[in-house]
Scaffold this motif. Sequence first.
Motif, PDB file in Angstrom:
ATOM      1  N   THR B  34       1.001  -1.304   0.033  1.00 35.46           N
ATOM      2  CA  THR B  34      -0.003  -0.038   0.108  1.00 35.46           C
ATOM      3  C   THR B  34       0.863   1.233  -0.104  1.00 35.46           C
ATOM      4  O   THR B  34       0.391   2.403   0.157  1.00 35.46           O
ATOM      5  N   ALA B  35       2.089   1.095  -0.342  1.00 34.83           N
ATOM      6  CA  ALA B  35       2.957   2.352  -0.202  1.00 34.83           C
ATOM      7  C   ALA B  35       2.651   3.561  -1.156  1.00 34.83           C
ATOM      8  O   ALA B  35       1.781   3.547  -2.148  1.00 34.83           O
ATOM      9  N   GLU B  36       2.817   4.605  -0.876  1.00 39.95           N
ATOM     10  CA  GLU B  36       2.907   5.794  -1.525  1.00 39.95           C
ATOM     11  C   GLU B  36       4.020   6.319  -2.108  1.00 39.95           C
ATOM     12  O   GLU B  36       4.801   6.587  -1.576  1.00 39.95           O
ATOM     13  N   LEU B  37       3.936   6.678  -3.341  1.00 43.36           N
ATOM     14  CA  LEU B  37       5.210   7.252  -4.026  1.00 43.36           C
ATOM     15  C   LEU B  37       4.675   8.845  -4.863  1.00 43.36           C
ATOM     16  O   LEU B  37       3.840   9.072  -5.715  1.00 43.36           O
ATOM     17  N   LYS B  57       1.658  11.797  -8.016  1.00 44.10           N
ATOM     18  CA  LYS B  57       1.536  10.990  -6.860  1.00 44.10           C
ATOM     19  C   LYS B  57       0.866   9.778  -7.307  1.00 44.10           C
ATOM     20  O   LYS B  57      -0.103   9.615  -7.822  1.00 44.10           O
ATOM     21  N   LEU B  58       1.297   8.500  -6.784  1.00 43.07           N
ATOM     22  CA  LEU B  58       0.768   7.249  -6.922  1.00 43.07           C
ATOM     23  C   LEU B  58       0.534   6.418  -5.833  1.00 43.07           C
ATOM     24  O   LEU B  58       1.346   6.469  -4.789  1.00 43.07           O
ATOM     25  N   THR B  59      -0.475   5.683  -5.797  1.00 48.96           N
ATOM     26  CA  THR B  59      -0.828   4.793  -4.303  1.00 48.96           C
ATOM     27  C   THR B  59      -0.749   3.048  -4.854  1.00 48.96           C
ATOM     28  O   THR B  59      -1.310   2.878  -5.763  1.00 48.96           O
ATOM     29  N   GLY B  60      -0.165   2.407  -3.894  1.00 51.33           N
ATOM     30  CA  GLY B  60      -0.058   1.093  -4.348  1.00 51.33           C
ATOM     31  C   GLY B  60       0.908   0.432  -4.817  1.00 51.33           C
ATOM     32  O   GLY B  60       1.348   1.046  -5.917  1.00 51.33           O
TER      33      GLY B  60
END
Lengths: 154, 154, 45, 45
Positions: B34-37, B57-60
Amino acid sequence: MGATIQEIGYAFLETYYHRMNKDPSKVSCLYSQTAELTHTNYQVDFTPSSDTLPTVKLTGKENISKFFTRNNKKVSDLKVKVESCDFQTTGSSHSGILILITGEMFWTGTPTYRFVQTIILAPSGYRDTFDVTNDVIRFIGDNLLPETDVKEET
Amino acid sequence: MGATIQEIGYAFLETYYHRMNKDPSKVSCLYSQTAELTHTNYQVDFTPSSDTLPTVKLTGKENISKFFTRNNKKVSDLKVKVESCDFQTTGSSHSGILILITGEMFWTGTPTYRFVQTIILAPSGYRDTFDVTNDVIRFIGDNLLPETDVKEET
Amino acid sequence: LTSSNATSVEFPLYFNAAPEEFKEAGSKRHELRLKALGLDQGKNQ
Amino acid sequence: LTSSNATSVEFPLYFNAAPEEFKEAGSKRHELRLKALGLDQGKNQ
């Protein structure tokens, strides 16, 4: 939870910087019991010709409290311009908030110092309130000159 | 735990940047589910006259994997100079690591771009290994000119 | 896990490039700086 | 908690100072910059 992380984040920053200005001895109330703080090292004299400042690392609410109380005068004199904020959720079940701040700060009579700061907020256990678990500041020089004599790594 | 957070942090950065260079499609393996980048927005053309770059921004892990795979060429061309690293422990029982990085990066033919990046590592559950749960980059302009016409806030 | 700085690392650290490779890219950034300051006379390439 | 940017905030944000107060401090930083570039002739105070 009704508020977005941006709303919580900006409200926190308002409280955080306002409290530095008005009552440094109560800034530590915003931190968790085992929080870590890397902040301006006020025990070192500012070098007039330098565009960065040294930092010092403290661990635990008690040490953080002593830090803000001891440096009361400088802390309350801090003026901050925030140029950008990035937010992400973090921690278990993404209930915490990570804030990456860039900007400039100064104290009466000093030049502006460019800084970046990362703050992590975790739910405090009380309804809808957060504690600072991490707070790191790093000052950024101008690096104006092109690299003419690059140091070799060994 | 034998290694210091500095040792773990530097070893991680070595792996992280090396993998970008050698195999971008496997960079996402370093992230939690479930990381956020928040990273360079490679879908936008770099503006030659600008000293900063936009981010996205990206999630997952799945979206992060797609991001690095889609931008394979640019990602593998990334060259990084790290000028400072600050470390703190974070998360439940302080088993995680917060890294605040400052430095410069460039790609073949571009100018250098100054950046700050915050990465959070959390224990993966496997012995002595860590996952990235948060990764935020922000580019820093030079802000060279003194403020002559400051915008008023409303 | 302590707050000591036991690991001695010399900055800057380079990844995926040698220090020299940063020179050309760094000079491009420097040109942008001079332009921003209005000091790029005769250097427009 | 979403990744939207619903909250519209106009940067920069000022805390404990008005924008004008940043001008003098900013010009001190600018002098350091010019010095670093060797462009501070006649401005040494």
